[in-house]
Scaffold this active site. Structure first.
Site, PDB file in Angstrom:
ATOM      1  N   HIS A 179      35.964  47.704  39.465  1.00  0.00           N
ATOM      2  CA  HIS A 179      37.104  48.488  39.952  1.00  0.00           C
ATOM      3  C   HIS A 179      37.117  49.944  39.460  1.00  0.00           C
ATOM      4  O   HIS A 179      37.528  50.818  40.217  1.00  0.00           O
ATOM      5  CB  HIS A 179      38.448  47.765  39.746  1.00  0.00           C
ATOM      6  CG  HIS A 179      39.030  47.852  38.377  1.00  0.00           C
ATOM      7  ND1 HIS A 179      38.796  46.922  37.403  1.00  0.00           N
ATOM      8  CD2 HIS A 179      39.853  48.779  37.812  1.00  0.00           C
ATOM      9  CE1 HIS A 179      39.439  47.274  36.307  1.00  0.00           C
ATOM     10  NE2 HIS A 179      40.094  48.403  36.528  1.00  0.00           N
ATOM     11  N   ASP A 207      43.824  52.418  38.226  1.00  0.00           N
ATOM     12  CA  ASP A 207      43.428  51.118  38.781  1.00  0.00           C
ATOM     13  C   ASP A 207      43.324  51.102  40.299  1.00  0.00           C
ATOM     14  O   ASP A 207      43.320  50.033  40.900  1.00  0.00           O
ATOM     15  CB  ASP A 207      44.425  50.045  38.329  1.00  0.00           C
ATOM     16  CG  ASP A 207      43.963  49.341  37.060  1.00  0.00           C
ATOM     17  OD1 ASP A 207      42.753  49.456  36.722  1.00  0.00           O
ATOM     18  OD2 ASP A 207      44.790  48.672  36.419  1.00  0.00           O
ATOM     19  N   LYS A 261      41.271  48.658  42.310  1.00  0.00           N
ATOM     20  CA  LYS A 261      41.657  47.249  42.487  1.00  0.00           C
ATOM     21  C   LYS A 261      42.014  46.919  43.939  1.00  0.00           C
ATOM     22  O   LYS A 261      42.105  45.746  44.282  1.00  0.00           O
ATOM     23  CB  LYS A 261      42.826  46.898  41.557  1.00  0.00           C
ATOM     24  CG  LYS A 261      42.391  46.677  40.122  1.00  0.00           C
ATOM     25  CD  LYS A 261      43.537  46.105  39.310  1.00  0.00           C
ATOM     26  CE  LYS A 261      43.104  45.870  37.863  1.00  0.00           C
ATOM     27  NZ  LYS A 261      44.273  45.548  37.025  1.00  0.00           N
TER      28      LYS A 261
HETATM   29 FE   LIG Z   1      41.681  48.986  35.037  1.00  0.00          FE
END
Ligand SMILES: [Fe+2]
Length: 250
Positions: free
Chosen positions: A141, A113, A116
């Site tokens: 993202h 992630d 993000k």
């Molecule tokens: Fe994700």
């Protein structure tokens, strides 16, 4: 045989003996030299291996620090990435992924992630449902993450997990809408590990499910959200494997 030729023969034998023992000394010296080379090589190899291990530890520490920095924004997920990485490595080993031996795989799980960082707080923390426009931005993202990770040499092997971690087996995922085996296997493994951790941890809007319920929910999605082969590998692992990880990484 004359006396003279007998003396000559004795001298010849003596000369040959000396030559032989000179050769033997030479051979023994060569052997000692070879042993010294071998010992030097062993030392060099040991030092190189220690250096490589040290480098690997530094990489892992750097990636973990980065992953923690990303997660620090997302208050409720806690050590989500670390647990997902540990679950994912277990499942990867069971699926028979040679990738399980590659540190890049774990790095990809940890940094899934990272994209993000580019999503504004107002969208990341919005309690209400996202508008279409906000959702479109949020769904960027994985692409942003792949872009970030792809620029770092030792992380290049992690790019495919970061880019494809929201793909679904049935093709309904994002950002590329890949289906089936077009999705990198590492990302298919990640998908199961990710949902397993999401289901078995408390969230502000619902309590954690038991592992048994999580298994049922994941198995129901086999062939739609998840690769059936990965779900089978996951289900073949004992509860203790996951319970041990959950207890270690709180
Ligand atoms: Fe994700």
């Amino acid at each position: 045989m004359s006396v003279r030729s007998e003396t000559e023969l004795t001298q010849e034998i003596e000369r040959l003996r000396e030559a032989l023992s000179a050769r033997e000394r030479e051979a023994a010296e060569n052997e000692r030299q070879l042993e010294r080379y071998a010992a030097d090589l062993r030392d060099t190899f040991k030092q190189e291996r220690a250096r490589a291990q040290e480098l690997q530890r530094s990489y892992t520490a750097t990636v973990s620090a980065l992953s923690n920095a990303v997660e620090a924004r997302d208050a409720y997920t806690g050590k989500h990435a670390e647990r997902v990485a540990a679950y994912g490595m277990e499942i990867a080993r069971t699926v028979g992924l040679p990738l399980a031996e590659m540190p890049e795989l774990e790095f990809g799980f940890l940094l899934h992630d990272i994209g993000k960082v580019a999503i504004p707080d107002a969208i990341l923390y919005k309690p209400e449902a996202l508008t279409d426009e906000e959702r479109a931005l949020m769904q960027q993202h994985p692409l942003i993450g792949a872009e970030i990770v792809g620029r770092v040499g030792f992380l290049s092997g992690a790019v495919e997990v970061v880019r494809s971690h929201h793909e679904r087996w049935d093709g309904a995922g994002y950002p590329d809408g890949l289906a089936g085996e077009d999705i990198p296997l590492a990302a298919r493994v990640f998908a199961v590990a990710d949902v397993l951790d999401a289901l078995t941890t408390d969230r502000p809007y619902r309590p954690a499910s038991t592992l048994e319920v999580a298994r049922e929910m994941i198995t129901v999605e086999s062939g739609s959200q998840f690769d059936p082969r990965v779900v089978n590998a996951f289900n073949s692992l004992d509860d203790q494997v996951f319970q041990r990880i959950a207890a270690q990484i709180e």
